[in-house]
Design a protein around this motif. Structure first.
Motif, short mmCIF file in Angstrom:
data_model
loop_
_atom_site.label_atom_id
_atom_site.label_comp_id
_atom_site.label_asym_id
_atom_site.label_seq_id
_atom_site.Cartn_x
_atom_site.Cartn_y
_atom_site.Cartn_z
N LEU A 80 2.61 -8.87 -10.53
CA LEU A 80 2.20 -7.60 -9.92
C LEU A 80 3.19 -6.49 -10.22
CD1 LEU A 80 0.32 -5.90 -8.22
CD2 LEU A 80 1.49 -6.73 -6.17
N THR A 140 1.12 -9.99 -2.52
CA THR A 140 1.24 -11.26 -3.27
C THR A 140 1.55 -12.44 -2.36
OG1 THR A 140 3.62 -11.27 -3.86
CG2 THR A 140 2.12 -9.98 -5.28
N TYR A 170 -3.14 -10.80 -11.32
CA TYR A 170 -2.20 -9.68 -11.24
C TYR A 170 -1.81 -9.15 -12.61
CZ TYR A 170 -1.59 -10.64 -6.25
OH TYR A 170 -1.80 -10.82 -4.90
#
Length: 412
Positions: free
Chosen positions: A98, A60, A126
């Motif tokens: 995520l 990320t 995500y």
């Protein structure tokens, strides 16, 4: 902040090194152990080894995944069923999105209306539902908290929770493993979760290591808060470093930073942009302004840091448009841009002659504005505004002096 011995430091803190070790186990197979890369340029400047802890290369694009995953992983089945909600301008949003996706939890993320489009797109990618609300993060946080109250979703705070701090503290454990000889760790501070976590991990295992926090001067809530002995909210915040653009320290991080962090420094916008430029040119690292804040501190006062030094590059999620603007700002701060305004006789070939002078001076013309109709000008005059790329401050002086020697009137 004055140095203190380990005995002077507050022992009863909300996060322990055992919590951070537990978080490290939770993050196994989820968060990467990011690389530790040496910086020859900064090593030469400081006179001892300098390393970058590359959290800009984390999944990320920032350290935020660590804390978000540990926090969500610790929820009960009933809490997970209600889903989670978060508010962020970018990095925490992506970390929560995520983490929730990996754990099978529904996530709603509130982001400011002006959040960079790449960060909004990444958060959606995500797996989170993104809701745009508010012009500043404080408004977005309020909207997320209201949503949590109305729906029962669990609010995942970006920094003010013990599990989040423990997750971020795993960066400190990795630094001690990768660079056992470290003497100073420099880390950016916004709300304080990362600095607090690193300080707990490092000071409980290696109290001799100095931990230095860095804030943008336009969003420096920690110095007045530490002076007051409690979190103090700033009236306003203004900085290009949106990752550390926080107007009030978190309660939990503040207790830890006050007890364990040796010093909090501030850096200017010029220093931030120069640091970002150095990371890109010298280290080949794409780093956002907040992630470059430790480098800015090293550049601003290289003699203040005992090495070996580890500078935490906390994130690399920079909007391309912001990157372009920041690099220009950095080049200007480094004396590699020169803006000039001058007058010349308005006749055919005059502009071409001026450009010839600049070519001879080896200055690269980026932009030219040619004005003939301003009432301040004489009938036979024209004004030219130039934006030039140069080789540095000395070259800027040479170019301006050369134009004056050639008979041009430089007015600005």
């Amino acid at each position: 902040m004055a140095d203190r011995t380990a005995e002077d430091r507050t022992p009863n803190l909300p996060v322990s090194v055992d919590d951070i070790r537990s978080a490290q186990k939770t993050l196994s197979g989820v968060a990467r152990m990011t690389a530790l890369e040496g910086s020859r340029h900064l090593t030469g400047l400081i006179g001892s080894p300098v390393h970058f802890k590359c959290e800009n290369l984390q999944r990320t694009g920032s350290f935020k995944l660590r804390g978000a995953y540990v926090r969500i992983a610790g929820l009960s089945p009933e809490e997970r069923a209600r889903g989670v909600v978060a508010a962020s301008a970018g990095n925490h949003a992506q970390g929560v999105a995520l983490a929730a996706s990996l754990l099978g939890v529904r996530a709603t993320v509130f982001m400011p209306v002006g959040a960079p489009l790449p960060k909004v797109a990444a958060t959606r990618h995500y797996g989170a539902e993104v809701r745009l609300h508010g012009q500043v993060v404080d408004e977005t946080l309020a909207a997320a908290q209201t949503y949590a109250d109305e729906t029962g979703a669990v609010f995942i705070h970006p920094f003010d929770h013990a599990d989040v701090v423990a997750g971020q503290g795993t960066v400190g454990l990795e630094i001690l493993e990768q660079c056992p000889e470290v003497r100073t760790i420099v880390v950016g501070i916004g709300g304080g979760g990362l600095a607090a976590g690193i300080a707990v991990a490092v000071k409980q295992l290696r109290p001799d290591v100095r931990v230095v926090g860095v804030q943008a001067s336009g969003a420096a809530a920690y110095p007045p808060s530490l002076a007051a002995g409690r979190p103090v909210a700033l009236d306003s915040v203004s900085t290009m470093a949106d990752g550390i653009k926080v107007g009030r320290p978190g309660e939990i991080p503040f207790r830890i930073v006050g007890a364990l962090v040796d010093e909090v420094r501030t850096v200017s916008e010029d220093a931030l942009s120069s640091a970002l430029l150095l990371c890109l040119e010298r280290a080949k690292m794409v780093v956002e302004p907040a992630g470059a804040s430790p480098v800015a501190a090293l550049l601003a006062d290289p003699g203040a840091f005992e090495g070996p030094v580890v500078a935490v590059l906390s994130g690399g999620n920079v909007d391309p448009l912001v990157l372009q603007q920041t690099l220009r700002h950095g080049m200007s701060a480094a004396g590699r841009y020169l803006s000039l305004r001058l007058r010349l006789t308005d006749r055919p070939g005059a502009l071409a002659a001026l450009l010839g002078e600049l070519s001879a001076a080896d200055a690269n013309v980026l932009d030219v504005s040619h004005v003939r109709t301003d009432p301040r000008l004489g009938l036979d005059e024209a004004e030219v505004e130039l934006h030039l790329e140069t080789k540095g401050p000395e070259h800027c002086v040479e170019v301006a002096a050369g134009l004056r020697s050639a008979g041009y009137t430089v007015t600005g």
